[in-house]
Design an enzyme around this catalytic site. Sequence first.
Site, PDB file in Angstrom:
ATOM      1  CE  LYS A   1      -3.875   2.180   2.454  1.00  0.00           C
ATOM      2  NZ  LYS A   1      -4.852   2.060   3.554  1.00  0.00           N
TER       3      LYS A   1
ATOM      4  CB  SER B   1      -7.296   4.576   2.310  1.00  0.00           C
ATOM      5  OG  SER B   1      -6.771   3.889   3.442  1.00  0.00           O
TER       6      SER B   1
ATOM      7  CB  SER C   1      -8.676   2.078   5.232  1.00  0.00           C
ATOM      8  OG  SER C   1      -9.039   3.433   5.267  1.00  0.00           O
TER       9      SER C   1
END
Length: 469
Positions: A77, A152, A176
Amino acid sequence: MTDIHEMSADTQVALMAQGKLSAEELMRATLTRIGEVNGALNAIVALRDADELLAEARAADQVSGRGALHGLPVAVKDLADVAGLVTSEGSPVFAGKVAKTDALHVARMRAAGAIFIGKTNTPEFGLGSHTFNPVHGVTRNPYDEGLTCGGSSGGAAVALASGMVSIADGSDMMGSLRNPAGWNNIYGFRPSWGRVPAEPAGDMYLHRLSTNGPMARCPADLALLLNVIAGPDPRQPGVFAEETFSAKATDLRGKRIGWLGDWGGVWPMEPGILDLCQAALNVFEKAGCEVELVPMPFSREALWESWTTLRSWSIWADLKPLMQVPETHRQIKDTGVWEAERGAALSAEQVQQASEMRSAWFRTAAALFDRYDALAAPTAQVWPFSVDQPYPTEIAGQGMDTYHRWMELVIPASLIGLPALAVPAGFGTNGLPMGLQVIGRYGNDQALLTLAETYHHETLWPQRHPPKR
């Protein structure tokens, strides 16, 4: 035989250990799959050179000692540093900035044998549950490319759902790991606070809202990655002792699940979401669980006030160095500026009151877990929306007063650091996926993996209904 890109990480690792699959073969299959689908989906960014990756894979095939992730291609990520790769955090402020060292959980993955192929896309600074930013653009939902994938950890979820990787890391402050898992028909696990240590830098006491965690297409792979990234770090406080996690289906007779639903009718929901999640709960009932509706256990507004105060305060602490420099201040997105400024304006008394409300909710939740083995709620209050819409402004006719109010249902777990595992709930009449979050007692992460594996054994949603691509 199952295509390589459809295999679980656990299977890929086992085949490599048996000599039936090489790291080079796996890397070639991974790069081929990325070439087929990433152009349209934009999940993996900062992809490394193919020749370099294949050379690393060949080198891995010559290594005798094998870690738990040996030879697995992994995209990290884009909020976490990977030495030698760009960490933009989706912001023009950091575009092109190359990391010099690995983040803590990344270093653990590297030590376990992972080969880092690039990064997965995220909203700017990870703020918001829609993955778009001015550096890498928007990531699209593989079940409908005109819709958001969530966030996210949206890039990670899409990369998994579309078969570009078999395992991924994510992080979760306000859903997220859970929201994109639900919208992409995969699993996302927010562990208990302290299970996966954060970076041993800056403040390590006050701003504990977010945590890293694993994402996968099956619970066994969640356990695989959790065993790598979890574990104590002597440089920081409040972390759990070493523990080994596994995902094994078991007899669930006698287990009790409390269904939070729409929090006593106060969380607005788009049509079809509650019905689909209740159908998913029926799977647990058929496995022997007792499911019971829980009346509103705590004040909605008290939770929201506590959460938004502590969240804004934390974001101000993170963005303060950038906000104080006019050149970088101008490059931060409007919602980030709004939240940081809100945090800067808070008084010590407001922060203390928010912490007291959080403590009261923890005590209330602890009492609930004396009655229930787990709590359950949807992973989102809306279906995936258009990629052209920054965030929902209303749900079922009720206006949203902030850019993140539409994700209100994730904060009961986030606020007090409870483990919460998103499982696929199936598909609505609109053909779109949704998830169910199963929430456990603080520290009881293993129990959620057991529940999830039993559920997975009965449903196999990611395997039975992959994207049509």
